[in-house]
Design a protein around this motif. Sequence first.
Motif, PDB file in Angstrom:
ATOM      1  N   ASN A   1       1.883 -13.246  -2.780  1.00 25.36           N
ATOM      2  CA  ASN A   1       1.813 -12.609  -1.461  1.00 25.36           C
ATOM      3  C   ASN A   1       1.592 -11.106  -1.592  1.00 25.36           C
ATOM      4  O   ASN A   1       0.781 -10.534  -0.854  1.00 25.36           O
ATOM      5  N   ILE A   2       2.290 -10.465  -2.520  1.00 22.89           N
ATOM      6  CA  ILE A   2       2.128  -9.025  -2.734  1.00 22.89           C
ATOM      7  C   ILE A   2       0.714  -8.723  -3.196  1.00 22.89           C
ATOM      8  O   ILE A   2       0.086  -7.766  -2.737  1.00 22.89           O
ATOM      9  N   GLU A   3       0.189  -9.533  -4.111  1.00 21.61           N
ATOM     10  CA  GLU A   3      -1.166  -9.315  -4.612  1.00 21.61           C
ATOM     11  C   GLU A   3      -2.207  -9.430  -3.500  1.00 21.61           C
ATOM     12  O   GLU A   3      -3.263  -8.805  -3.567  1.00 21.61           O
ATOM     13  N   GLY A   4      -1.920 -10.204  -2.466  1.00 23.69           N
ATOM     14  CA  GLY A   4      -2.851 -10.397  -1.372  1.00 23.69           C
ATOM     15  C   GLY A   4      -2.781  -9.317  -0.293  1.00 23.69           C
ATOM     16  O   GLY A   4      -3.604  -9.302   0.618  1.00 23.69           O
TER      17      GLY A   4
ATOM     18  N   HIS B   1       0.087  -1.449   1.749  1.00 23.91           N
ATOM     19  CA  HIS B   1       1.324  -2.228   1.773  1.00 23.91           C
ATOM     20  C   HIS B   1       1.892  -2.430   0.367  1.00 23.91           C
ATOM     21  O   HIS B   1       3.112  -2.432   0.182  1.00 23.91           O
ATOM     22  N   GLN B   2       1.019  -2.598  -0.619  1.00 23.19           N
ATOM     23  CA  GLN B   2       1.494  -2.693  -1.997  1.00 23.19           C
ATOM     24  C   GLN B   2       2.183  -1.399  -2.412  1.00 23.19           C
ATOM     25  O   GLN B   2       3.223  -1.428  -3.081  1.00 23.19           O
ATOM     26  N   SER B   3       1.633  -0.261  -1.991  1.00 22.49           N
ATOM     27  CA  SER B   3       2.237   1.038  -2.301  1.00 22.49           C
ATOM     28  C   SER B   3       3.608   1.172  -1.650  1.00 22.49           C
ATOM     29  O   SER B   3       4.531   1.731  -2.240  1.00 22.49           O
ATOM     30  N   GLU B   4       3.742   0.656  -0.433  1.00 20.69           N
ATOM     31  CA  GLU B   4       5.032   0.705   0.252  1.00 20.69           C
ATOM     32  C   GLU B   4       6.063  -0.154  -0.470  1.00 20.69           C
ATOM     33  O   GLU B   4       7.230   0.230  -0.599  1.00 20.69           O
TER      34      GLU B   4
ATOM     35  N   ARG C   1       7.152   1.725  -3.459  1.00 17.88           N
ATOM     36  CA  ARG C   1       8.078   2.786  -3.063  1.00 17.88           C
ATOM     37  C   ARG C   1       9.494   2.222  -2.911  1.00 17.88           C
ATOM     38  O   ARG C   1      10.471   2.821  -3.355  1.00 17.88           O
ATOM     39  N   ILE C   2       9.617   1.051  -2.304  1.00 14.97           N
ATOM     40  CA  ILE C   2      10.923   0.409  -2.141  1.00 14.97           C
ATOM     41  C   ILE C   2      11.544   0.132  -3.512  1.00 14.97           C
ATOM     42  O   ILE C   2      12.727   0.410  -3.737  1.00 14.97           O
ATOM     43  N   PHE C   3      10.744  -0.398  -4.434  1.00 11.16           N
ATOM     44  CA  PHE C   3      11.259  -0.661  -5.775  1.00 11.16           C
ATOM     45  C   PHE C   3      11.681   0.633  -6.463  1.00 11.16           C
ATOM     46  O   PHE C   3      12.741   0.693  -7.090  1.00 11.16           O
ATOM     47  N   CYS C   4      10.875   1.675  -6.351  1.00 13.47           N
ATOM     48  CA  CYS C   4      11.203   2.960  -6.977  1.00 13.47           C
ATOM     49  C   CYS C   4      12.487   3.539  -6.399  1.00 13.47           C
ATOM     50  O   CYS C   4      13.323   4.058  -7.138  1.00 13.47           O
ATOM     51  N   ASN C   5      12.643   3.451  -5.084  1.00 14.72           N
ATOM     52  CA  ASN C   5      13.846   3.971  -4.431  1.00 14.72           C
ATOM     53  C   ASN C   5      15.101   3.230  -4.859  1.00 14.72           C
ATOM     54  O   ASN C   5      16.204   3.771  -4.765  1.00 14.72           O
TER      55      ASN C   5
ATOM     56  N   ASN D   1      -4.296  -0.891 -16.293  1.00 18.02           N
ATOM     57  CA  ASN D   1      -4.594  -2.066 -15.469  1.00 18.02           C
ATOM     58  C   ASN D   1      -3.780  -2.120 -14.184  1.00 18.02           C
ATOM     59  O   ASN D   1      -4.014  -2.978 -13.346  1.00 18.02           O
ATOM     60  N   GLY D   2      -2.791  -1.246 -14.057  1.00 16.60           N
ATOM     61  CA  GLY D   2      -1.997  -1.235 -12.830  1.00 16.60           C
ATOM     62  C   GLY D   2      -0.519  -1.055 -13.087  1.00 16.60           C
ATOM     63  O   GLY D   2      -0.088  -0.652 -14.162  1.00 16.60           O
ATOM     64  N   VAL D   3       0.250  -1.398 -12.078  1.00 20.45           N
ATOM     65  CA  VAL D   3       1.705  -1.286 -12.109  1.00 20.45           C
ATOM     66  C   VAL D   3       2.280  -2.696 -12.190  1.00 20.45           C
ATOM     67  O   VAL D   3       1.841  -3.600 -11.470  1.00 20.45           O
ATOM     68  N   PHE D   4       3.276  -2.856 -13.046  1.00 17.38           N
ATOM     69  CA  PHE D   4       3.860  -4.179 -13.260  1.00 17.38           C
ATOM     70  C   PHE D   4       5.375  -4.111 -13.114  1.00 17.38           C
ATOM     71  O   PHE D   4       6.004  -3.179 -13.604  1.00 17.38           O
ATOM     72  N   ILE D   5       5.917  -5.103 -12.448  1.00 16.93           N
ATOM     73  CA  ILE D   5       7.356  -5.198 -12.237  1.00 16.93           C
ATOM     74  C   ILE D   5       7.774  -6.620 -12.589  1.00 16.93           C
ATOM     75  O   ILE D   5       7.195  -7.589 -12.097  1.00 16.93           O
ATOM     76  N   ASN D   6       8.790  -6.732 -13.436  1.00 15.14           N
ATOM     77  CA  ASN D   6       9.313  -8.047 -13.771  1.00 15.14           C
ATOM     78  C   ASN D   6      10.268  -8.455 -12.653  1.00 15.14           C
ATOM     79  O   ASN D   6      11.425  -8.031 -12.615  1.00 15.14           O
ATOM     80  N   LEU D   7       9.777  -9.244 -11.725  1.00 13.87           N
ATOM     81  CA  LEU D   7      10.566  -9.615 -10.556  1.00 13.87           C
ATOM     82  C   LEU D   7      11.823 -10.398 -10.917  1.00 13.87           C
ATOM     83  O   LEU D   7      12.798 -10.370 -10.169  1.00 13.87           O
TER      84      LEU D   7
END
Length: 67
Positions: free
Chosen positions: A24-27, A32-35, A38-42, A52-58
């Motif tokens: 869903n995030i990739e779509g 919205h991905q930047s937002e 931002r939530i994850f960073c906060n 290749n981009g930003v990666f987060i181990n959910l």
Amino acid sequence: MSSVISIIDDKNEYTNKLKSLKENIEGLTQYHQSEILRIFCNNKVDINENKNGVFINLSLVDESIIK
């Protein structure tokens, strides 16, 4: 034995939810991905970034942040 199976089923269900969230995030649009980033960073989530981009181990993100 049934409690072990229940734990495995719960873990599989959570993994499937994380995969769905990822898709869903990739779509979403870049805005919205930047937002979401931002939530994850906060919330002090570990973020890996390369060319290749930003990666987060959910699977390492606290469930309260994901909700």
